[in-house]
Design a protein around this motif. Structure first.
Motif, PDB file in Angstrom:
ATOM      1  N   VAL A  99     -88.283 -18.072  27.050  1.00 35.74           N
ATOM      2  CA  VAL A  99     -88.095 -17.346  28.315  1.00 35.74           C
ATOM      3  C   VAL A  99     -88.608 -15.916  28.204  1.00 35.74           C
ATOM      4  O   VAL A  99     -89.253 -15.410  29.123  1.00 35.74           O
ATOM      5  N   SER A 100     -88.357 -15.260  27.068  1.00 32.26           N
ATOM      6  CA  SER A 100     -88.834 -13.876  26.990  1.00 32.26           C
ATOM      7  C   SER A 100     -90.360 -13.825  26.908  1.00 32.26           C
ATOM      8  O   SER A 100     -90.965 -12.913  27.464  1.00 32.26           O
ATOM      9  N   ALA A 101     -90.978 -14.835  26.296  1.00 28.46           N
ATOM     10  CA  ALA A 101     -92.448 -14.901  26.302  1.00 28.46           C
ATOM     11  C   ALA A 101     -92.952 -15.048  27.742  1.00 28.46           C
ATOM     12  O   ALA A 101     -93.955 -14.445  28.128  1.00 28.46           O
ATOM     13  N   ARG A 102     -92.239 -15.843  28.530  1.00 30.55           N
ATOM     14  CA  ARG A 102     -92.625 -16.050  29.922  1.00 30.55           C
ATOM     15  C   ARG A 102     -92.525 -14.740  30.715  1.00 30.55           C
ATOM     16  O   ARG A 102     -93.397 -14.416  31.529  1.00 30.55           O
ATOM     17  N   LEU A 103     -91.456 -13.990  30.466  1.00 33.12           N
ATOM     18  CA  LEU A 103     -91.299 -12.679  31.123  1.00 33.12           C
ATOM     19  C   LEU A 103     -92.445 -11.748  30.744  1.00 33.12           C
ATOM     20  O   LEU A 103     -93.046 -11.104  31.610  1.00 33.12           O
ATOM     21  N   GLU A 104     -92.736 -11.674  29.449  1.00 35.36           N
ATOM     22  CA  GLU A 104     -93.825 -10.789  28.982  1.00 35.36           C
ATOM     23  C   GLU A 104     -95.145 -11.200  29.640  1.00 35.36           C
ATOM     24  O   GLU A 104     -95.941 -10.357  30.033  1.00 35.36           O
ATOM     25  N   ALA A 105     -95.360 -12.509  29.787  1.00 36.60           N
ATOM     26  CA  ALA A 105     -96.581 -13.003  30.435  1.00 36.60           C
ATOM     27  C   ALA A 105     -96.659 -12.574  31.900  1.00 36.60           C
ATOM     28  O   ALA A 105     -97.740 -12.412  32.460  1.00 36.60           O
ATOM     29  N   MET A 106     -95.472 -12.385  32.516  1.00 36.41           N
ATOM     30  CA  MET A 106     -95.425 -11.906  33.904  1.00 36.41           C
ATOM     31  C   MET A 106     -95.582 -10.381  33.973  1.00 36.41           C
ATOM     32  O   MET A 106     -95.533  -9.798  35.054  1.00 36.41           O
ATOM     33  N   GLY A 107     -95.707  -9.759  32.818  1.00 33.21           N
ATOM     34  CA  GLY A 107     -95.828  -8.300  32.780  1.00 33.21           C
ATOM     35  C   GLY A 107     -94.485  -7.603  32.887  1.00 33.21           C
ATOM     36  O   GLY A 107     -94.404  -6.437  33.282  1.00 33.21           O
ATOM     37  N   ILE A 108     -93.420  -8.321  32.532  1.00 35.36           N
ATOM     38  CA  ILE A 108     -92.074  -7.753  32.634  1.00 35.36           C
ATOM     39  C   ILE A 108     -91.485  -7.617  31.238  1.00 35.36           C
ATOM     40  O   ILE A 108     -91.543  -8.553  30.434  1.00 35.36           O
ATOM     41  N   ASP A 109     -90.930  -6.451  30.947  1.00 33.58           N
ATOM     42  CA  ASP A 109     -90.288  -6.235  29.655  1.00 33.58           C
ATOM     43  C   ASP A 109     -89.011  -7.072  29.596  1.00 33.58           C
ATOM     44  O   ASP A 109     -88.137  -6.954  30.472  1.00 33.58           O
ATOM     45  N   ALA A 110     -88.898  -7.936  28.592  1.00 30.55           N
ATOM     46  CA  ALA A 110     -87.766  -8.866  28.507  1.00 30.55           C
ATOM     47  C   ALA A 110     -86.438  -8.115  28.445  1.00 30.55           C
ATOM     48  O   ALA A 110     -85.453  -8.511  29.063  1.00 30.55           O
ATOM     49  N   GLU A 111     -86.425  -7.010  27.707  1.00 33.17           N
ATOM     50  CA  GLU A 111     -85.180  -6.254  27.593  1.00 33.17           C
ATOM     51  C   GLU A 111     -84.747  -5.688  28.945  1.00 33.17           C
ATOM     52  O   GLU A 111     -83.571  -5.772  29.321  1.00 33.17           O
ATOM     53  N   ASP A 112     -85.697  -5.139  29.691  1.00 33.83           N
ATOM     54  CA  ASP A 112     -85.389  -4.622  31.035  1.00 33.83           C
ATOM     55  C   ASP A 112     -84.827  -5.726  31.932  1.00 33.83           C
ATOM     56  O   ASP A 112     -83.926  -5.489  32.729  1.00 33.83           O
ATOM     57  N   ALA A 113     -85.392  -6.923  31.801  1.00 32.16           N
ATOM     58  CA  ALA A 113     -84.945  -8.042  32.637  1.00 32.16           C
ATOM     59  C   ALA A 113     -83.540  -8.503  32.240  1.00 32.16           C
ATOM     60  O   ALA A 113     -82.762  -8.940  33.087  1.00 32.16           O
ATOM     61  N   MET A 114     -83.199  -8.392  30.957  1.00 35.28           N
ATOM     62  CA  MET A 114     -81.901  -8.864  30.471  1.00 35.28           C
ATOM     63  C   MET A 114     -80.763  -7.889  30.755  1.00 35.28           C
ATOM     64  O   MET A 114     -79.635  -8.309  31.020  1.00 35.28           O
ATOM     65  N   LEU A 115     -81.066  -6.598  30.696  1.00 34.67           N
ATOM     66  CA  LEU A 115     -80.009  -5.579  30.772  1.00 34.67           C
ATOM     67  C   LEU A 115     -79.051  -5.708  31.959  1.00 34.67           C
ATOM     68  O   LEU A 115     -77.843  -5.559  31.779  1.00 34.67           O
ATOM     69  N   PRO A 116     -79.545  -6.014  33.177  1.00 34.09           N
ATOM     70  CA  PRO A 116     -78.601  -6.104  34.305  1.00 34.09           C
ATOM     71  C   PRO A 116     -77.545  -7.200  34.137  1.00 34.09           C
ATOM     72  O   PRO A 116     -76.524  -7.176  34.812  1.00 34.09           O
ATOM     73  N   PHE A 117     -77.798  -8.151  33.237  1.00 32.70           N
ATOM     74  CA  PHE A 117     -76.882  -9.278  33.073  1.00 32.70           C
ATOM     75  C   PHE A 117     -76.006  -9.156  31.832  1.00 32.70           C
ATOM     76  O   PHE A 117     -75.116  -9.970  31.612  1.00 32.70           O
ATOM     77  N   GLN A 118     -76.267  -8.107  31.058  1.00 27.66           N
ATOM     78  CA  GLN A 118     -75.559  -7.986  29.784  1.00 27.66           C
ATOM     79  C   GLN A 118     -74.050  -7.853  29.984  1.00 27.66           C
ATOM     80  O   GLN A 118     -73.269  -8.551  29.334  1.00 27.66           O
ATOM     81  N   ALA A 119     -73.641  -7.003  30.906  1.00 27.04           N
ATOM     82  CA  ALA A 119     -72.210  -6.761  31.112  1.00 27.04           C
ATOM     83  C   ALA A 119     -71.486  -8.042  31.524  1.00 27.04           C
ATOM     84  O   ALA A 119     -70.426  -8.375  30.981  1.00 27.04           O
ATOM     85  N   ALA A 120     -72.070  -8.793  32.468  1.00 26.89           N
ATOM     86  CA  ALA A 120     -71.426 -10.011  32.964  1.00 26.89           C
ATOM     87  C   ALA A 120     -71.296 -11.064  31.874  1.00 26.89           C
ATOM     88  O   ALA A 120     -70.236 -11.674  31.699  1.00 26.89           O
TER      89      ALA A 120
END
Length: 225
Positions: free
Chosen positions: A64-85
């Motif tokens: 999944v993180s490879a897929r995010l990177e391929a979309m030009g999205i930093d995987a960590e940035d994409a994950m952070l909003p969900f970390q707390a939940a």
């Protein structure tokens, strides 16, 4: 077909980034939890069972993180909003022992599979393909189910404890699914944005479906609840 104004496209892309961010962090967390829980296993064989499942989760995270990177999205940035939940869910569901770990792995595995399967009806083929690759770990589900079955057969008293624990896990999981769905306008963005009544209906239908499928699986294990 669907109307695809630039706003719709942007909204949809944000949804996919959120979906993958949530999946990636969920997989990474599951990897950590199962690796840590493995040490409570009653036998080395059981330790290896959870270890193997942890490895599968980590592979999914990488996919999944490879897929995010391929979309030009930093995987960590994409994950952070969900970390707390996700972290909150795990802190509310700390297994007391190996059997509770096993049940937790099984419930997370099956309920999240149902959740992503339900969502995959609304996404493009490429996104659906990623979801399907991650759902392809049916052998994990089977291994956990068999292990739980034999544990319950060996110790009938375990059943009432695990039935309670299963209910608790489901309650926390559904609370999270609901929170994520609303907080991130997660499903609303899928079905045309601003119609909150339709989004609410979609969410409550989804939640009811998850609960029903979970209940069937518990019955199959011989657990009522």
């Amino acid at each position: 077909g669907m109307s695809t104004s630039p706003a719709d496209t942007a909204r949809y892309n944000r949804f996919v980034a959120d979906l993958f961010g949530m999946m990636a962090y969920g997989e990474l967390s599951a990897f950590e939890r199962f690796s840590a829980d493995a040490r409570y296993s009653p036998t080395l064989h059981d330790r290896a069972v959870l270890g193997r499942i942890a490895v599968v989760e980590f592979r999914h995270y990488e996919l999944v993180s490879a897929r995010l990177e391929a979309m030009g999205i930093d995987a960590e940035d994409a994950m952070l909003p969900f970390q707390a939940a996700v972290d909150y869910f795990h802190s509310r569901t700390r297994p007391a022992d190996w059997y509770e770990s096993l049940m937790k792995a099984y419930v997370i595995d099956t309920v999240s599979a149902d959740f992503y399967r339900a969502i995959s009806r609304y996404v493009d083929a490429g996104t659906r393909d990623v979801i399907e690759q991650i759902q392809a770990s049916d052998e994990t589900t089977e291994v956990l189910r068999e292990r739980l079955r034999s544990a319950l057969a060996d110790d009938p008293r375990l059943a009432s404890r695990l039935a309670l624990w299963g209910r608790r896990l489901l309650g926390e999981a559904l609370t999270q699914a609901q929170r994520v769905s609303y907080e991130h306008a997660f499903l609303g963005s899928l079905i045309g944005g601003e119609d909150s009544a339709a989004a609410k209906e979609l969410v409550s239908g989804l939640i009811a479906g998850l609960a029903e499928k979970h209940s069937k699986r518990m019955t199959q294990l011989g657990l009522t609840g």
